[in-house]
Design a protein around this motif. Sequence first.
Motif, PDB file in Angstrom:
ATOM      1  N   VAL A 149     -56.526 -19.632  46.161  1.00 19.08           N
ATOM      2  CA  VAL A 149     -55.243 -20.005  46.750  1.00 19.08           C
ATOM      3  C   VAL A 149     -55.071 -21.512  46.576  1.00 19.08           C
ATOM      4  CG1 VAL A 149     -53.880 -20.092  48.860  1.00 19.08           C
ATOM      5  CG2 VAL A 149     -55.308 -18.099  48.394  1.00 19.08           C
ATOM      6  N   ARG A 150     -53.959 -21.896  45.943  1.00 16.77           N
ATOM      7  CA  ARG A 150     -53.717 -23.301  45.643  1.00 16.77           C
ATOM      8  C   ARG A 150     -52.301 -23.681  46.064  1.00 16.77           C
ATOM      9  NH1 ARG A 150     -54.965 -24.456  39.533  1.00 16.77           N
ATOM     10  NH2 ARG A 150     -54.613 -26.598  40.289  1.00 16.77           N
ATOM     11  N   THR A 151     -52.059 -24.988  46.096  1.00 17.32           N
ATOM     12  CA  THR A 151     -50.758 -25.540  46.453  1.00 17.32           C
ATOM     13  C   THR A 151     -50.232 -26.373  45.293  1.00 17.32           C
ATOM     14  OG1 THR A 151     -51.399 -25.616  48.789  1.00 17.32           O
ATOM     15  CG2 THR A 151     -49.496 -26.939  48.136  1.00 17.32           C
ATOM     16  N   PHE A 152     -48.982 -26.118  44.890  1.00 19.66           N
ATOM     17  CA  PHE A 152     -48.383 -26.810  43.757  1.00 19.66           C
ATOM     18  C   PHE A 152     -47.074 -27.451  44.189  1.00 19.66           C
ATOM     19  CE2 PHE A 152     -50.868 -23.334  42.028  1.00 19.66           C
ATOM     20  CZ  PHE A 152     -51.577 -23.931  40.987  1.00 19.66           C
ATOM     21  N   LYS A 153     -46.870 -28.699  43.796  1.00 21.21           N
ATOM     22  CA  LYS A 153     -45.597 -29.373  44.052  1.00 21.21           C
ATOM     23  C   LYS A 153     -44.565 -28.860  43.060  1.00 21.21           C
ATOM     24  CE  LYS A 153     -43.663 -33.942  44.984  1.00 21.21           C
ATOM     25  NZ  LYS A 153     -43.923 -35.403  45.020  1.00 21.21           N
ATOM     26  N   LEU A 154     -43.421 -28.417  43.581  1.00 25.63           N
ATOM     27  CA  LEU A 154     -42.433 -27.772  42.730  1.00 25.63           C
ATOM     28  C   LEU A 154     -41.951 -28.679  41.609  1.00 25.63           C
ATOM     29  CD1 LEU A 154     -40.581 -25.405  42.061  1.00 25.63           C
ATOM     30  CD2 LEU A 154     -38.975 -26.241  43.788  1.00 25.63           C
ATOM     31  N   SER A 155     -41.782 -29.968  41.877  1.00 28.51           N
ATOM     32  CA  SER A 155     -41.257 -30.874  40.855  1.00 28.51           C
ATOM     33  C   SER A 155     -42.223 -31.079  39.699  1.00 28.51           C
ATOM     34  CB  SER A 155     -40.911 -32.227  41.477  1.00 28.51           C
ATOM     35  OG  SER A 155     -42.075 -32.850  42.012  1.00 28.51           O
ATOM     36  N   ARG A 156     -43.498 -30.705  39.869  1.00 23.49           N
ATOM     37  CA  ARG A 156     -44.491 -30.844  38.801  1.00 23.49           C
ATOM     38  C   ARG A 156     -44.734 -29.525  38.064  1.00 23.49           C
ATOM     39  NH1 ARG A 156     -48.634 -33.857  42.713  1.00 23.49           N
ATOM     40  NH2 ARG A 156     -47.577 -35.862  42.936  1.00 23.49           N
ATOM     41  N   MET A 157     -44.054 -28.461  38.485  1.00 22.34           N
ATOM     42  CA  MET A 157     -44.199 -27.158  37.832  1.00 22.34           C
ATOM     43  C   MET A 157     -43.218 -27.093  36.659  1.00 22.34           C
ATOM     44  SD  MET A 157     -44.492 -24.941  41.365  1.00 22.34           S
ATOM     45  CE  MET A 157     -44.764 -23.338  40.615  1.00 22.34           C
ATOM     46  N   LEU A 158     -43.749 -26.884  35.452  1.00 24.73           N
ATOM     47  CA  LEU A 158     -42.951 -26.956  34.230  1.00 24.73           C
ATOM     48  C   LEU A 158     -42.945 -25.608  33.520  1.00 24.73           C
ATOM     49  CD1 LEU A 158     -44.492 -30.313  32.907  1.00 24.73           C
ATOM     50  CD2 LEU A 158     -42.488 -30.041  34.404  1.00 24.73           C
ATOM     51  N   ASN A 159     -41.867 -25.345  32.771  1.00 26.71           N
ATOM     52  CA  ASN A 159     -41.763 -24.151  31.918  1.00 26.71           C
ATOM     53  C   ASN A 159     -42.002 -22.873  32.708  1.00 26.71           C
ATOM     54  OD1 ASN A 159     -41.506 -25.986  29.687  1.00 26.71           O
ATOM     55  ND2 ASN A 159     -43.736 -26.170  29.629  1.00 26.71           N
ATOM     56  N   LEU A 160     -41.305 -22.716  33.798  1.00 19.57           N
ATOM     57  CA  LEU A 160     -41.511 -21.566  34.675  1.00 19.57           C
ATOM     58  C   LEU A 160     -40.962 -20.289  34.044  1.00 19.57           C
ATOM     59  CD1 LEU A 160     -41.366 -24.170  36.648  1.00 19.57           C
ATOM     60  CD2 LEU A 160     -41.073 -22.476  38.437  1.00 19.57           C
ATOM     61  N   GLN A 161     -41.754 -19.218  34.185  1.00 17.13           N
ATOM     62  CA  GLN A 161     -41.339 -17.892  33.730  1.00 17.13           C
ATOM     63  C   GLN A 161     -41.718 -16.870  34.798  1.00 17.13           C
ATOM     64  OE1 GLN A 161     -42.641 -16.926  29.608  1.00 17.13           O
ATOM     65  NE2 GLN A 161     -43.612 -18.935  29.673  1.00 17.13           N
ATOM     66  N   VAL A 162     -40.799 -15.978  35.107  1.00 21.38           N
ATOM     67  CA  VAL A 162     -41.088 -14.868  36.005  1.00 21.38           C
ATOM     68  C   VAL A 162     -41.523 -13.685  35.153  1.00 21.38           C
ATOM     69  CG1 VAL A 162     -40.197 -13.332  37.793  1.00 21.38           C
ATOM     70  CG2 VAL A 162     -39.407 -15.709  37.667  1.00 21.38           C
ATOM     71  N   LEU A 163     -42.769 -13.261  35.292  1.00 20.29           N
ATOM     72  CA  LEU A 163     -43.319 -12.199  34.463  1.00 20.29           C
ATOM     73  C   LEU A 163     -42.927 -10.826  35.000  1.00 20.29           C
ATOM     74  CD1 LEU A 163     -46.923 -13.621  33.853  1.00 20.29           C
ATOM     75  CD2 LEU A 163     -44.812 -14.051  32.562  1.00 20.29           C
ATOM     76  N   ASP A 164     -43.095  -9.810  34.144  1.00 19.89           N
ATOM     77  CA  ASP A 164     -42.802  -8.444  34.574  1.00 19.89           C
ATOM     78  C   ASP A 164     -43.877  -7.901  35.505  1.00 19.89           C
ATOM     79  OD1 ASP A 164     -40.454  -8.344  33.121  1.00 19.89           O
ATOM     80  OD2 ASP A 164     -41.439  -7.570  31.316  1.00 19.89           O
ATOM     81  N   SER A 165     -45.093  -8.411  35.396  1.00 20.78           N
ATOM     82  CA  SER A 165     -46.192  -7.913  36.226  1.00 20.78           C
ATOM     83  C   SER A 165     -45.962  -8.283  37.685  1.00 20.78           C
ATOM     84  CB  SER A 165     -47.526  -8.478  35.742  1.00 20.78           C
ATOM     85  OG  SER A 165     -47.480  -9.888  35.685  1.00 20.78           O
ATOM     86  N   ASP A 166     -46.240  -7.340  38.565  1.00 24.27           N
ATOM     87  CA  ASP A 166     -46.048  -7.587  39.993  1.00 24.27           C
ATOM     88  C   ASP A 166     -47.403  -7.713  40.690  1.00 24.27           C
ATOM     89  OD1 ASP A 166     -46.959  -5.021  39.903  1.00 24.27           O
ATOM     90  OD2 ASP A 166     -45.191  -4.094  40.782  1.00 24.27           O
ATOM     91  N   TYR A 167     -47.373  -7.948  41.990  1.00 25.57           N
ATOM     92  CA  TYR A 167     -48.595  -8.126  42.759  1.00 25.57           C
ATOM     93  C   TYR A 167     -48.341  -7.722  44.204  1.00 25.57           C
ATOM     94  CZ  TYR A 167     -46.379 -12.347  44.619  1.00 25.57           C
ATOM     95  OH  TYR A 167     -45.514 -13.224  45.233  1.00 25.57           O
ATOM     96  N   GLN A 168     -49.413  -7.496  44.920  1.00 28.23           N
ATOM     97  CA  GLN A 168     -49.350  -7.219  46.348  1.00 28.23           C
ATOM     98  C   GLN A 168     -49.845  -8.446  47.102  1.00 28.23           C
ATOM     99  OE1 GLN A 168     -48.030  -4.580  47.925  1.00 28.23           O
ATOM    100  NE2 GLN A 168     -47.429  -3.845  45.883  1.00 28.23           N
ATOM    101  N   PRO A 169     -49.071  -8.948  48.063  1.00 34.70           N
ATOM    102  CA  PRO A 169     -49.528 -10.129  48.810  1.00 34.70           C
ATOM    103  C   PRO A 169     -50.777  -9.823  49.614  1.00 34.70           C
ATOM    104  CG  PRO A 169     -47.581  -9.158  49.839  1.00 34.70           C
ATOM    105  CD  PRO A 169     -47.770  -8.439  48.535  1.00 34.70           C
ATOM    106  N   ASP A 170     -51.578 -10.847  49.816  1.00 34.55           N
ATOM    107  CA  ASP A 170     -52.809 -10.713  50.598  1.00 34.55           C
ATOM    108  C   ASP A 170     -52.443 -10.582  52.072  1.00 34.55           C
ATOM    109  OD1 ASP A 170     -55.226 -10.865  51.836  1.00 34.55           O
ATOM    110  OD2 ASP A 170     -55.816 -12.781  50.988  1.00 34.55           O
ATOM    111  N   PRO A 171     -52.720  -9.433  52.698  1.00 34.11           N
ATOM    112  CA  PRO A 171     -52.361  -9.269  54.114  1.00 34.11           C
ATOM    113  C   PRO A 171     -53.125 -10.206  55.037  1.00 34.11           C
ATOM    114  CG  PRO A 171     -53.742  -7.449  53.385  1.00 34.11           C
ATOM    115  CD  PRO A 171     -53.406  -8.243  52.167  1.00 34.11           C
ATOM    116  N   CYS A 172     -54.217 -10.785  54.538  1.00 38.87           N
ATOM    117  CA  CYS A 172     -55.016 -11.689  55.373  1.00 38.87           C
ATOM    118  C   CYS A 172     -54.525 -13.136  55.292  1.00 38.87           C
ATOM    119  CB  CYS A 172     -56.486 -11.629  54.954  1.00 38.87           C
ATOM    120  SG  CYS A 172     -57.251 -10.005  55.200  1.00 38.87           S
ATOM    121  N   PHE A 173     -53.591 -13.420  54.369  1.00 40.87           N
ATOM    122  CA  PHE A 173     -53.110 -14.800  54.253  1.00 40.87           C
ATOM    123  C   PHE A 173     -52.174 -15.108  55.410  1.00 40.87           C
ATOM    124  CE2 PHE A 173     -49.900 -17.900  52.939  1.00 40.87           C
ATOM    125  CZ  PHE A 173     -50.712 -18.961  52.597  1.00 40.87           C
TER     126      PHE A 173
END
Length: 350
Positions: free
Chosen positions: A220-244
């Motif tokens: 689990v990491r934290t990213f500043k949005l303004s430093r995130m480049l070339n964003l792509q939303v992939l077709d693969s999905d995920y299940q959120p961690d219920p413990c987070f």
Amino acid sequence: MGDPLPTQLPPVSDSWGDPDLSPKRANRQAKTWDKARRLTEIPRELASRHRTAAQLAEQFGVGIRSIQRDLEALEEMGHAITFKPHSSPRAYCIEERGQGLTPPEALAAFTALRLAYHQSPGQNRHVRETLDKIARMLPAELRHTLNDSVVDNGAAQLGERDLERVSQAWLERRVLRFDYQRPSGELERENELCVYFIEISRTNLAPYVIGLEQKRRRAVRTFKLSRMLNLQVLDSDYQPDPCFDPRTFLSDAWGVIGGGAPITVRVRFTPDAAYRVLEGGYPNMQYWQLADGSVEAEFCAGADASGLPRELMPFLLGWGPRAEVLSPPHVREHWLAELREAVRRYGSDS
């Protein structure tokens, strides 16, 4: 031996556990529950869109006259039912001010968003549109003043599209791929993130994205949005961690970086700075007033891989000579080294 078995089974209940409920009474009760459901759902429907009595009757599976009686009952209950002008047949709606927000609540939300408006030029269009919607919840004379204070500064649309992609990935539970420009200048390529949370830093009011980075570090990491480049939303999905739990993850964050090993930093503030410390309401802080008027405080903050509370350091250095870092030793040495370097660079009069 236990009690003998009964010679006759108890009667099977028709409805609601009442064995004596007759079919006629059960039918009346079912109609009562249906009406109660309609009186709950019709206001939500009319608050979202205009609907004719015929449309409502078809939606709820009852006659038009039943819907008309429901509308009369809702008016008696205090719902302000209005009509779409010049519509035939008549279309009903319910005008709800503020989605339940009182004017003071709407004003509090507006002022909080203005902070984001000032600090996030890359997402200004989204912030401006939200400010407009909240301002509509306020009295007209105040609404116009607030709207006039919001100016389009021509922000780049790139940042707006990035925010849209992050929001899409989070809401649709789809993996987000991006490159990340680290503060050191290093470019991390093709991170793949399962978005768990979006947080606004309390120190710089910038948006950060928190989630499971599943390709490079698998953590689990934290990213500043303004430093995130070339964003792509992939077709693969995920299940959120219920413990987070974002509250737990951010509990030791001075700004927005949490989840690491927290350390406690002890600081002494001079008497002329004490009142500012006492009125500050700083997170994760305990303090003690001393007899000479100074204040000693302990701050719990998350540390980076080097063991330094990076988000806390600018706060401590910002006090200049009015704050002294007492412990731990490695934090004190880093604080002193920063001050010595400033003197070395700028202390000479020549």
